[in-house]
Motif scaffolding. Structure first.
Motif, PDB file in Angstrom:
ATOM      1  N   LYS A   1       0.858  -1.181   0.000  1.00  0.00           N
ATOM      2  CA  LYS A   1       0.000   0.000   0.000  1.00  0.00           C
ATOM      3  C   LYS A   1       0.893   1.229   0.000  1.00  0.00           C
ATOM      4  N   THR A   2       0.785   2.024  -1.072  1.00  0.00           N
ATOM      5  CA  THR A   2       1.510   3.293  -1.141  1.00  0.00           C
ATOM      6  C   THR A   2       0.567   4.473  -0.950  1.00  0.00           C
ATOM      7  N   SER A   3      -0.716   4.240  -1.129  1.00  0.00           N
ATOM      8  CA  SER A   3      -1.770   5.230  -0.880  1.00  0.00           C
ATOM      9  C   SER A   3      -3.107   4.516  -1.073  1.00  0.00           C
ATOM     10  N   GLY A   4      -4.200   5.233  -0.842  1.00  0.00           N
ATOM     11  CA  GLY A   4      -5.521   4.663  -1.089  1.00  0.00           C
ATOM     12  C   GLY A   4      -6.101   3.945   0.114  1.00  0.00           C
ATOM     13  N   ALA A   5      -7.262   3.344  -0.100  1.00  0.00           N
ATOM     14  CA  ALA A   5      -7.999   2.679   0.974  1.00  0.00           C
ATOM     15  C   ALA A   5      -7.710   1.184   0.984  1.00  0.00           C
ATOM     16  N   LEU A   6      -7.453   0.637   2.176  1.00  0.00           N
ATOM     17  CA  LEU A   6      -7.272  -0.793   2.358  1.00  0.00           C
ATOM     18  C   LEU A   6      -7.539  -1.105   3.822  1.00  0.00           C
ATOM     19  N   LYS A   7      -8.377  -2.125   4.051  1.00  0.00           N
ATOM     20  CA  LYS A   7      -8.661  -2.579   5.410  1.00  0.00           C
ATOM     21  C   LYS A   7      -8.373  -4.064   5.512  1.00  0.00           C
ATOM     22  N   PHE A   8      -7.934  -4.480   6.705  1.00  0.00           N
ATOM     23  CA  PHE A   8      -7.729  -5.886   7.017  1.00  0.00           C
ATOM     24  C   PHE A   8      -8.622  -6.246   8.189  1.00  0.00           C
ATOM     25  N   ASP A   9      -9.122  -7.479   8.178  1.00  0.00           N
ATOM     26  CA  ASP A   9      -9.843  -8.021   9.314  1.00  0.00           C
ATOM     27  C   ASP A   9      -9.321  -9.428   9.547  1.00  0.00           C
ATOM     28  N   GLU A  10      -8.931  -9.717  10.787  1.00  0.00           N
ATOM     29  CA  GLU A  10      -8.454 -11.046  11.116  1.00  0.00           C
ATOM     30  C   GLU A  10      -9.654 -11.944  11.397  1.00  0.00           C
ATOM     31  N   LEU A  11      -9.724 -13.040  10.660  1.00  0.00           N
ATOM     32  CA  LEU A  11     -10.806 -13.992  10.840  1.00  0.00           C
ATOM     33  C   LEU A  11     -10.471 -14.926  12.003  1.00  0.00           C
ATOM     34  N   GLU A  12     -11.437 -15.709  12.443  1.00  0.00           N
ATOM     35  CA  GLU A  12     -11.251 -16.573  13.608  1.00  0.00           C
ATOM     36  C   GLU A  12     -10.086 -17.546  13.466  1.00  0.00           C
ATOM     37  N   ASP A  13      -9.804 -18.006  12.263  1.00  0.00           N
ATOM     38  CA  ASP A  13      -8.734 -18.976  12.056  1.00  0.00           C
ATOM     39  C   ASP A  13      -7.387 -18.322  11.738  1.00  0.00           C
ATOM     40  N   LYS A  14      -7.260 -17.035  12.049  1.00  0.00           N
ATOM     41  CA  LYS A  14      -6.036 -16.239  11.862  1.00  0.00           C
ATOM     42  C   LYS A  14      -5.776 -15.841  10.420  1.00  0.00           C
ATOM     43  N   ARG A  15      -6.647 -16.261   9.491  1.00  0.00           N
ATOM     44  CA  ARG A  15      -6.501 -15.759   8.125  1.00  0.00           C
ATOM     45  C   ARG A  15      -6.942 -14.306   8.115  1.00  0.00           C
ATOM     46  N   VAL A  16      -6.495 -13.569   7.107  1.00  0.00           N
ATOM     47  CA  VAL A  16      -6.795 -12.145   7.022  1.00  0.00           C
ATOM     48  C   VAL A  16      -7.616 -11.864   5.777  1.00  0.00           C
ATOM     49  N   LEU A  17      -8.675 -11.103   5.953  1.00  0.00           N
ATOM     50  CA  LEU A  17      -9.508 -10.634   4.854  1.00  0.00           C
ATOM     51  C   LEU A  17      -9.105  -9.203   4.564  1.00  0.00           C
ATOM     52  N   GLY A  18      -8.864  -8.879   3.298  1.00  0.00           N
ATOM     53  CA  GLY A  18      -8.500  -7.525   2.918  1.00  0.00           C
ATOM     54  C   GLY A  18      -9.398  -7.008   1.820  1.00  0.00           C
ATOM     55  N   ALA A  19      -9.754  -5.725   1.902  1.00  0.00           N
ATOM     56  CA  ALA A  19     -10.592  -5.087   0.882  1.00  0.00           C
ATOM     57  C   ALA A  19     -10.435  -3.581   1.002  1.00  0.00           C
ATOM     58  N   SER A  20     -10.850  -2.872  -0.044  1.00  0.00           N
ATOM     59  CA  SER A  20     -10.776  -1.408   0.016  1.00  0.00           C
ATOM     60  C   SER A  20     -11.765  -0.854   1.030  1.00  0.00           C
TER      61      SER A  20
END
Length: 182
Positions: free
Chosen positions: A81-100
């Protein structure tokens, strides 16, 4: 098809980009003797530069051009990420969901990601991340906005990163390919 995502780079990477990289023509010109470009987009040029230098060097070199994602043939995922929108959410199994954007009512733990690079294994777990460094005109290194922090097995919001210190340490027991990170 030309000029469409994903771009396949060296039969090793599938590469996408959300944003606009205004200075890509300079890099394209510099690489044009070694690389035959298929299209006319900033994303294809970025993908080749990403494959040549790796995510960490790419992150430190490119400014304000958006979010870049490279999926390597081995299943490992690299996000810069150099700019812009990005969010992460840690799921129950420690995997990460990412989206703008992740709707707060559906993902109440989602945190905005600050500028930096992120390495996920093929199982979707965050293995390593790093800050985007910037050197000022007087030679002092500072970090642009920090980074989405990790400490042990827990995610911390970027606002809590001072409690962690250097958050570029690997988490978990997974190995990473140091050629792409160091």
């Amino acid at each position: 098809m030309k000029n469409t995502h994903p771009f396949i780079i060296n039969n090793t990477w599938a590469f996408v980009h959300n944003g606009v990289w205004r200075d890509y023509n300079v890099v394209k010109l510099a690489l044009s003797k070694q690389i035959k470009f298929e299209g006319e987009t900033d994303t294809e040029v970025a993908g080749h530069l990403f494959a040549i230098g790796g995510p960490r060097a790419f992150c430190q070199t490119i400014d304000t051009a958006g979010v870049f994602i490279g999926l390597r043939k081995d299943g490992n995922l690299y996000v810069v990420k150099t700019s812009g929108a990005l969010k992460f959410d840690e799921l129950e199994d420690k995997r990460v969901l990412g989206a703008s954007d992740l709707k707060h009512s559906d993902f109440p733990k989602a945190e905005s990601v600050q500028m930096g690079w992120y390495y996920f294994n093929k199982g979707g777990k965050l293995i390593k991340s790093g800050k985007k460094e910037t050197v000022s005109s007087n030679g002092i290194t500072y970090y642009t906005g920090g980074v989405y922090s990790t400490a042990g097995d827990k995610f911390l919001p970027a606002s809590d990163q001072k409690k962690v210190g250097d958050n570029s340490l690997p988490i978990g027991d997974d190995e990473y390919d140091s050629r792409w990170m160091d």
